[in-house]
Scaffold this motif. Structure first.
Motif, PDB file in Angstrom:
ATOM      1  N   HIS A  69      -1.765  50.298  35.882  1.00 45.36           N
ATOM      2  CA  HIS A  69      -1.839  51.168  34.704  1.00 45.36           C
ATOM      3  C   HIS A  69      -0.427  51.549  34.257  1.00 45.36           C
ATOM      4  N   VAL A  72      -1.893  55.089  28.420  1.00 41.97           N
ATOM      5  CA  VAL A  72      -3.247  55.332  27.951  1.00 41.97           C
ATOM      6  C   VAL A  72      -3.677  54.223  26.999  1.00 41.97           C
ATOM      7  N   TYR A  73      -4.984  54.077  26.844  1.00 43.88           N
ATOM      8  CA  TYR A  73      -5.558  52.957  26.096  1.00 43.88           C
ATOM      9  C   TYR A  73      -5.021  52.864  24.667  1.00 43.88           C
ATOM     10  N   GLU A  75      -2.061  52.001  23.257  1.00 47.01           N
ATOM     11  CA  GLU A  75      -0.687  52.237  22.841  1.00 47.01           C
ATOM     12  C   GLU A  75       0.229  51.043  23.112  1.00 47.01           C
ATOM     13  N   THR A 102     -13.760  50.249  27.620  1.00 49.32           N
ATOM     14  CA  THR A 102     -13.941  51.524  28.322  1.00 49.32           C
ATOM     15  C   THR A 102     -14.060  51.274  29.820  1.00 49.32           C
ATOM     16  N   ASN A 103     -14.319  52.359  30.555  1.00 47.44           N
ATOM     17  CA  ASN A 103     -14.407  52.265  32.014  1.00 47.44           C
ATOM     18  C   ASN A 103     -15.803  51.938  32.520  1.00 47.44           C
ATOM     19  N   ILE A 275     -10.783  58.313  22.776  1.00 48.95           N
ATOM     20  CA  ILE A 275      -9.644  58.005  23.641  1.00 48.95           C
ATOM     21  C   ILE A 275     -10.079  57.915  25.094  1.00 48.95           C
ATOM     22  N   THR A 276      -9.293  57.189  25.868  1.00 47.97           N
ATOM     23  CA  THR A 276      -9.528  57.041  27.301  1.00 47.97           C
ATOM     24  C   THR A 276      -8.203  56.734  27.969  1.00 47.97           C
ATOM     25  N   THR A 277      -8.032  57.197  29.179  1.00 42.28           N
ATOM     26  CA  THR A 277      -6.813  56.882  29.913  1.00 42.28           C
ATOM     27  C   THR A 277      -6.871  55.467  30.482  1.00 42.28           C
ATOM     28  N   PHE A 278      -7.935  55.152  31.192  1.00 43.06           N
ATOM     29  CA  PHE A 278      -7.961  53.915  31.964  1.00 43.06           C
ATOM     30  C   PHE A 278      -8.741  52.776  31.311  1.00 43.06           C
ATOM     31  N   HIS A 281      -7.971  48.767  31.467  1.00 46.89           N
ATOM     32  CA  HIS A 281      -7.049  48.652  32.609  1.00 46.89           C
ATOM     33  C   HIS A 281      -6.694  47.186  32.839  1.00 46.89           C
TER      34      HIS A 281
END
Length: 393
Positions: A69, A72-73, A75, A102-103, A275-278, A281
């Motif tokens: 990682h 964030v998603y 960028e 998404t996750n 938005i999502t962080t992971f 991935h």
């Protein structure tokens, strides 16, 4: 280990199967006693290429050596995610061109529902009775099974339910409707296929009233029904396609796909609309890309229908009332939930993994890896018939 498992890891049922895993390869999972268990479930449709497929493992290891990682998603440009979404677009109709990763499947459902509200400015969502789309609050709101969600109310308002396969109920889709969300094949309800023309009529009504048509392909997708995606069997194209499970090749993933015109709405008014962080991935995207390449560049998909025929030919028994589903998304329907429970548990003792469905208690799931061999199918079916003979006697 079992006592620690029960003490420290939160459980979803009072009586988990609690088989302790050593390793897995191909169509087999091995417990700590090195006993092989032929897998007719594939992690609940999540491992289309079986366990530890060399192409998938190589892709994961290669990506591990590059980066994990980093941001964030959405960028940074990360090659695995770009290539995965590009390959999805290549194999989908032109109107399904842009994908948000998404996750998990349930997160993708959340994103799809948000997108439909954003695009239409409407709040009403229509779902199906006995539908299952996940367990987060939005996905649970469109679950058509009150027993599983009553403890968590209030949920999202303005949800209406129709009966899957009821042509009369299609008239309930009106100019107030933001979207209709359906599983292409109902999973938890017992692997219920759509009647001829049903999904096509739903799509037509949605277009007529300006609602969006969402299809949940989290289970039927990735070649399981004899097409890359289940909707390709039924002469329809959704406005938003939701995928997950098998797309990750054994890694956690979800995705929703739509036109650029729709997906670009999440960029502005408001910005950061989803938005999502992971999500996306790089290691998971690399696994998904290797999985999708293998499925689409081989004969795995057409062989799925041949394997379905073999299952139907072999699984003939007085206690088997029906085999529902398509391809390698099959369910044995038995006379009672007690017989289904006995079959699943006795088969595990003998080294064959079957599993339950969420709402249809008389069913036993058969969703093996798409790579399962005819010999393995024959072996597993023989074990099923032996157990059913014991129960029948």
């Amino acid at each position: 280990m079992k006592s620690d498992f029960l003490k420290y890891q939160a459980q979803t049922t009072p009586h988990p199967l609690a088989m302790e895993i050593s390793h897995a390869k191909g169509s087999y999972i091995y417990d700590i006693y090195n006993k092989p268990h032929l897998d007719f479930v594939a992690g609940v449709s999540a491992c289309p290429l079986g366990h530890n497929h060399p192409k998938v493992i190589d892709a994961i290891k290669k990506q591990l050596d590059s980066y994990l990682h980093v941001m964030v998603y959405g960028e940074y440009i990360q090659k695995p995610a770009v290539e995965l979404t590009k390959l999805l677009a290549k194999h989908l109709p032109k109107s399904l061109e842009k994908t948000y990763l998404t996750n998990s499947g349930t997160e993708a459902i959340e994103g799809a529902l948000k997108l439909a509200k954003r695009a239409t400015g409407r709040s009403e969502i229509i779902a199906a009775n006995k539908a299952y789309h996940g367990n987060t609050m939005g996905a649970m709101s469109v679950m058509g099974y009150e027993e599983r969600k009553q403890a968590f109310r209030p949920l999202i308002p303005d949800i209406k339910f129709i009966n899957f396969n009821s042509f009369d109920d299609i008239e309930q889709i009106t100019s107030k409707t933001a979207c209709v969300i359906l599983e292409t094949i109902q999973g938890g309800a017992g692997f219920i296929e759509p009647k001829p023309g049903y999904l096509e009529h739903v799509q037509h009504q949605c277009k007529k009233v300006g609602a969006l048509f969402i299809l949940d392909e989290i289970q039927p997708g990735m070649g399981r029904t004899g097409k890359l995606f289940g909707f390709q069997n039924y002469n329809c194209v959704p406005d938003i396609l939701v995928t997950g499970k098998g797309l990750g090749g054994g890694m956690p993933i979800g995705a929703f796909t739509a036109s650029s015109k729709l997906m670009d709405l999440l960029q502005d008014q408001p910005k950061l609309g989803h938005i999502t962080t992971f999500g996306g991935h790089p290691v998971i995207a690399a696994s998904g890309l290797a999985t999708l390449k293998k499925i689409t560049e081989s004969q795995i998909i057409p062989k799925t229908l041949e394997k379905e025929l073999l299952f139907r030919k072999l699984l003939v028994h007085p206690l088997i009332k029906e085999i529902r589903g398509k391809g390698l998304m099959l369910a044995i329907i038995l006379p009672s939930s007690e017989i289904a429970n006995a079959l699943i548990l006795k088969c595990q003792d003998r080294g064959l993994i079957l599993f339950w469905l969420l709402f249809e208690t008389k069913a036993a799931r058969i969703t093996p890896p798409l790579t399962i061999s005819n010999e393995e199918i024959t072996k597993g079916c023989e074990m099923i018939l032996e157990v059913l003979d014991e129960i029948h006697s």
